[in-house]
Write an enzyme that holds these catalytic residues in place. Structure first.
Site, short mmCIF file in Angstrom:
data_model
loop_
_atom_site.label_atom_id
_atom_site.label_comp_id
_atom_site.label_asym_id
_atom_site.label_seq_id
_atom_site.Cartn_x
_atom_site.Cartn_y
_atom_site.Cartn_z
N CYS A 46 0.84 -1.22 0.00
CA CYS A 46 0.00 0.00 0.00
C CYS A 46 0.86 1.25 0.00
O CYS A 46 0.53 2.25 -0.65
CB CYS A 46 -0.91 0.02 1.23
SG CYS A 46 -2.02 -1.37 1.34
C1 BEZ Z 1 0.56 -4.62 1.78
O1 BEZ Z 1 0.05 -3.55 1.47
O2 BEZ Z 1 1.75 -4.79 1.73
C2 BEZ Z 1 -0.29 -5.76 2.24
C3 BEZ Z 1 -1.47 -5.52 2.90
C4 BEZ Z 1 -2.24 -6.59 3.35
C5 BEZ Z 1 -1.81 -7.88 3.08
C6 BEZ Z 1 -0.64 -8.12 2.37
C7 BEZ Z 1 0.13 -7.04 1.94
#
Ligand code: BEZ
Length: 211
Positions: A46
């Site tokens: 994210c």
């Molecule tokens: C991420 O944004 O890295 C992420 C968020 C939730 C689960 C896996 C990755």
């Protein structure tokens, strides 16, 4: 909540965001819109995505597109995390992030897919036209960061369809030949497409991308 489909009106809402309280329709005005969710603040994928979205500011502006993000964390968390995004992605997050702690907007837009995760949002993308109809819906899993070049490509295609009566073929990129919509007769096509067109089959007519 009923399932949203292409062509449906995008539901309006009021929400707390990292830029204060916002009414979605007022925020959009007459622009195109992207509403996209991400699973949670302070997560690696994210962080890269929101940084990438911020770097596309000029490209979104060129296309008259306003961007709004969403996650189910609160405003304070968003504000602190934005500092990290700006620092690590070398950018300046310039769009609001909805603090959807009660999952009101996530539920309205069906962004929680319980069999993937029963509390966090998946990576949904909605592209909304100026008349507030939904033109594109894409859903990615939490583990895959989105491709913002692809989002721009689809927006270019949607805008060509909306304004120029053309569609775009497989793997099309801006600048390449486009397809004349089947609803346009050859007679009309001669007037609409002064660069000319090639009739490969009666149902497959190609023309240079209109200006
Ligand atoms: C991420 O944004 O890295 C992420 C968020 C939730 C689960 C896996 C990755």
């Amino acid at each position: 909540m009923s399932t949203l489909r292409l062509g449906d009106k995008a539901p309006n809402f009021d929400a707390q965001t990292s830029q204060g309280k916002i009414n979605f329709y007022e925020f959009l005005g007459d622009s195109w819109g992207i509403l996209f969710s991400h699973p949670a603040d302070y997560t690696p994928v994210c962080t890269t995505e929101l940084g990438a979205a911020a770097k596309y500011k000029d490209e979104f502006e060129k296309r008259n597109v306003k961007v709004m993000a969403l996650s189910v964390d609160g405003v304070e968390s968003h504000m602190d995390w934005i500092k990290d995004i700006n620092e690590t992605q070398n950018t300046n997050v310039n769009f609001p992030i909805i603090a959807d702690e009660d999952r009101k907007v996530a539920d309205l837009y069906d962004m929680i897919h319980p069999n993937a995760d029963d509390t966090l949002t998946v990576r949904s993308v909605y592209v909304i036209a100026p008349d507030k109809t939904i033109k594109l819906m894409i859903t990615y899993p939490a583990s895959t960061g989105r491709n913002f070049e692809e989002l721009l490509r689809v927006i270019d295609s949607l805008q060509l369809t909306a304004y120029k009566k053309v569609a775009t073929p497989a793997n099309w990129k801006s600048g390449e030949d486009v397809v004349i919509s089947p609803s346009v007769s050859n007679e009309e096509a001669e007037k609409l497409f002064p660069k000319g067109f090639k009739e490969v089959k009666s149902y497959l007519r190609m023309t240079p991308q209109p200006d």
